[in-house]
Design a protein around this motif. Sequence first.
Motif, short mmCIF file in Angstrom:
data_model
loop_
_atom_site.label_atom_id
_atom_site.label_comp_id
_atom_site.label_asym_id
_atom_site.label_seq_id
_atom_site.Cartn_x
_atom_site.Cartn_y
_atom_site.Cartn_z
N VAL A 1 -10.09 67.38 55.23
CA VAL A 1 -10.64 66.12 54.97
C VAL A 1 -10.63 65.53 53.37
O VAL A 1 -10.58 64.48 53.14
CB VAL A 1 -11.83 66.04 55.63
N ALA A 2 -11.30 66.57 52.70
CA ALA A 2 -11.57 66.19 51.06
C ALA A 2 -9.98 65.91 50.65
O ALA A 2 -10.09 64.95 49.69
CB ALA A 2 -12.00 67.31 50.25
N GLY A 3 -8.97 66.81 50.80
CA GLY A 3 -7.57 66.35 50.36
C GLY A 3 -7.03 65.03 51.00
O GLY A 3 -6.49 64.36 50.24
N TYR A 4 -7.37 64.84 52.18
CA TYR A 4 -6.89 63.53 52.87
C TYR A 4 -7.59 62.38 52.08
O TYR A 4 -6.84 61.40 51.77
CB TYR A 4 -7.19 63.65 54.37
N GLU A 5 -8.66 62.39 52.25
CA GLU A 5 -9.48 61.04 51.31
C GLU A 5 -9.15 61.14 49.81
O GLU A 5 -8.80 59.65 49.64
CB GLU A 5 -10.75 61.43 51.50
N LEU A 6 -8.91 61.96 49.06
CA LEU A 6 -8.48 61.66 47.87
C LEU A 6 -6.97 61.36 47.83
O LEU A 6 -6.77 60.35 46.89
CB LEU A 6 -8.57 63.26 47.04
N GLN A 7 -6.17 61.80 48.64
CA GLN A 7 -5.01 61.28 48.82
C GLN A 7 -4.90 59.90 48.94
O GLN A 7 -3.78 59.23 48.15
CB GLN A 7 -4.31 62.08 49.77
N CYS A 8 -5.47 59.36 49.90
CA CYS A 8 -5.44 58.04 50.26
C CYS A 8 -5.94 57.03 49.05
O CYS A 8 -5.32 56.12 48.75
CB CYS A 8 -6.04 57.69 51.47
N ARG A 9 -6.96 57.77 48.38
CA ARG A 9 -7.62 56.80 47.28
C ARG A 9 -6.67 56.77 46.19
O ARG A 9 -6.65 55.68 45.52
CB ARG A 9 -8.77 57.80 46.92
N ILE A 10 -5.92 57.64 45.63
CA ILE A 10 -4.69 57.51 44.86
C ILE A 10 -3.53 56.59 45.21
O ILE A 10 -3.10 55.87 44.43
CB ILE A 10 -4.31 59.03 44.41
N GLY A 11 -3.27 56.84 46.57
CA GLY A 11 -2.10 55.88 46.85
C GLY A 11 -2.72 54.45 46.81
O GLY A 11 -1.74 53.72 46.44
N ARG A 12 -3.87 54.25 47.09
CA ARG A 12 -4.11 52.66 46.95
C ARG A 12 -4.37 52.30 45.61
O ARG A 12 -4.17 50.98 45.25
CB ARG A 12 -5.70 52.49 47.52
N THR A 13 -4.46 53.16 44.45
CA THR A 13 -4.52 52.63 43.10
C THR A 13 -3.20 52.25 42.53
O THR A 13 -2.90 51.54 41.41
CB THR A 13 -5.03 53.63 42.19
N ILE A 14 -2.24 52.75 43.23
CA ILE A 14 -0.73 52.35 42.63
C ILE A 14 0.10 51.57 43.68
O ILE A 14 1.35 51.21 43.62
CB ILE A 14 0.01 53.74 42.48
N ALA A 15 -0.72 51.13 44.70
CA ALA A 15 0.17 50.07 45.73
C ALA A 15 0.17 48.64 45.44
O ALA A 15 -0.81 48.35 44.63
CB ALA A 15 -0.69 50.32 46.98
N PRO A 16 1.13 48.06 45.64
CA PRO A 16 2.40 48.35 46.72
C PRO A 16 3.38 48.94 45.69
O PRO A 16 4.30 49.29 46.31
CB PRO A 16 2.54 47.13 47.30
N GLY A 17 3.48 48.69 44.44
CA GLY A 17 4.72 48.79 43.48
C GLY A 17 5.24 50.18 43.55
O GLY A 17 6.47 50.26 43.38
N HIS A 18 4.42 51.01 43.69
CA HIS A 18 5.00 52.62 43.77
C HIS A 18 6.07 52.84 44.74
O HIS A 18 7.27 53.25 44.40
CB HIS A 18 3.71 53.62 43.84
N TYR A 19 5.61 52.50 46.09
CA TYR A 19 6.47 52.81 47.17
C TYR A 19 7.25 51.53 47.36
O TYR A 19 8.61 51.76 47.35
CB TYR A 19 5.62 52.87 48.34
N ASP A 20 7.03 50.39 47.46
CA ASP A 20 7.74 49.12 48.09
C ASP A 20 8.46 48.68 46.79
O ASP A 20 9.64 48.19 47.20
CB ASP A 20 6.93 48.18 48.25
N GLY A 21 8.24 48.85 45.66
CA GLY A 21 8.98 48.10 44.39
C GLY A 21 10.05 49.16 43.71
O GLY A 21 11.10 49.08 43.77
N LEU A 22 9.34 50.28 43.40
CA LEU A 22 9.94 51.34 42.56
C LEU A 22 10.77 52.26 43.47
O LEU A 22 11.72 52.95 43.06
CB LEU A 22 9.20 51.98 41.71
#
Length: 456
Positions: A138-159
């Motif tokens: 759960v600790a890793g899951y929550e951190l993973q999502c938090r980092i993902g949100r800081t770079i959305a949407p350009g990380h996945y959708d754009g680049l």
Amino acid sequence: MNAISDIQVGRGLTRSLAEQARTLRLEDIPESVRSWARQCVLDYLGCGLAGASDELVTILLAEMNEQGGREAATVLGHAERLPVASAAMVNGAASHALDFDDVNLAMPGHPSVAILPALLALAEERGSSGADVLTAFVAGYELQCRIGRTIAPGHYDGLGFHATATVGSFGAAAACAHLLRLDTETFATALGIAGTQAAGLKSMFGTMCKPLHAGKASYHGLMAAKLASRGFTSRTDVVECGQGFARTHSPDFNPDRAFDPPPNGWWIVNNLFKYHASCYMTHAAIEAARKLREQHGVAPDRVQRITLRLEESSDRICNIPTPRTGLEAKFSLRLTTAMGLAGVDTSRLSTYSEEVAADPVLVGLRDKVELDFRAGISTTFSEIDLLLTDGARFTAAHDSGVPAVDVAQQGRRLEAKFAALADPVLGTDCAAQLVADIGRLDALPDVRGIVKLCAK
């Protein structure tokens, strides 16, 4: 660029995330959230067992066996044992080989398959308890999502980065660092080591490299935590620093989004499980097509045109127009829509084959699908407009991005999915024992029993 908040300036984003993850304890996690975590573990293992015989796993396993090393960890669905990092990579690739594993749109990507191969291999080596594994997950899951949100949407959708590979490396590192009980400085160092290894391209979808991404994320995260525990150095501000992960991997870096409260309090309760063995961005179209078939009994030879309206980023994710292989079929909006309309069982692994991709009825329907990509709608929403040869029109829509409300019902559905995936590999009795043991994961004194049940 958005301003960094005072709290992040004072403590640093990476360190703040590390401290938040490091200090999570089992008693902090409500039972309702633990249920979601246990369901993630069950689904991960089912997907890994079913994917264990895939050709890409055979290749990876041959290579890892040739490289050798201490036989410390189980390989799902195989008799071989491997060094922990090698097992993490092979098991991660196996569990993503069928593209049947869970999703979270906060990353956006596949959360469990990046974390659990590393975490369970490490836990097997250490003889960790189920409570420690669940908390670390759960600790890793929550951190993973938090980092993902800081770079959305350009990380996945754009680049075009594959977040399962990149963001997933942080999740795996955090979970393993938690299991190793690293202090905040060393925990943040592990994130730095993970961040400099994080890689994976969406352009590889439809090839063996996409499952490899999941395995490498798990491998990188595990190695990052273990190296940090030995004193290996790295920056402890990898996410936010100049030329760091976020600033080199996204045009949309917004550090404040890391601390936005998740819907329903936890990111893991927004986990989305897959019941079609194809790219998640095809699921809404499949469901809408199934609705049309069920409601109107449309025969394929009566179809004149199929218009599929959906969000424009799908064009860069799952728009292989004329798939030839089963793997390519999983990333073809046209073909999977045709499958749904023709009544093909899209949950069956055997559906995704060269023979099905070349089926003349499905190809005929596939070639009648017109894709209408639009901006500003949900990435998980699809609407189908069906025109028949007699001029009749029917419409149906579906949004596959809504998490389950009835968690108990979701659990029953996942147990049925697990049985379909695991029974052919392990046998009915062994698979049923796994379901029972995972259901009481928090109470298990040692997870090695669960992991060893997964060996063939």
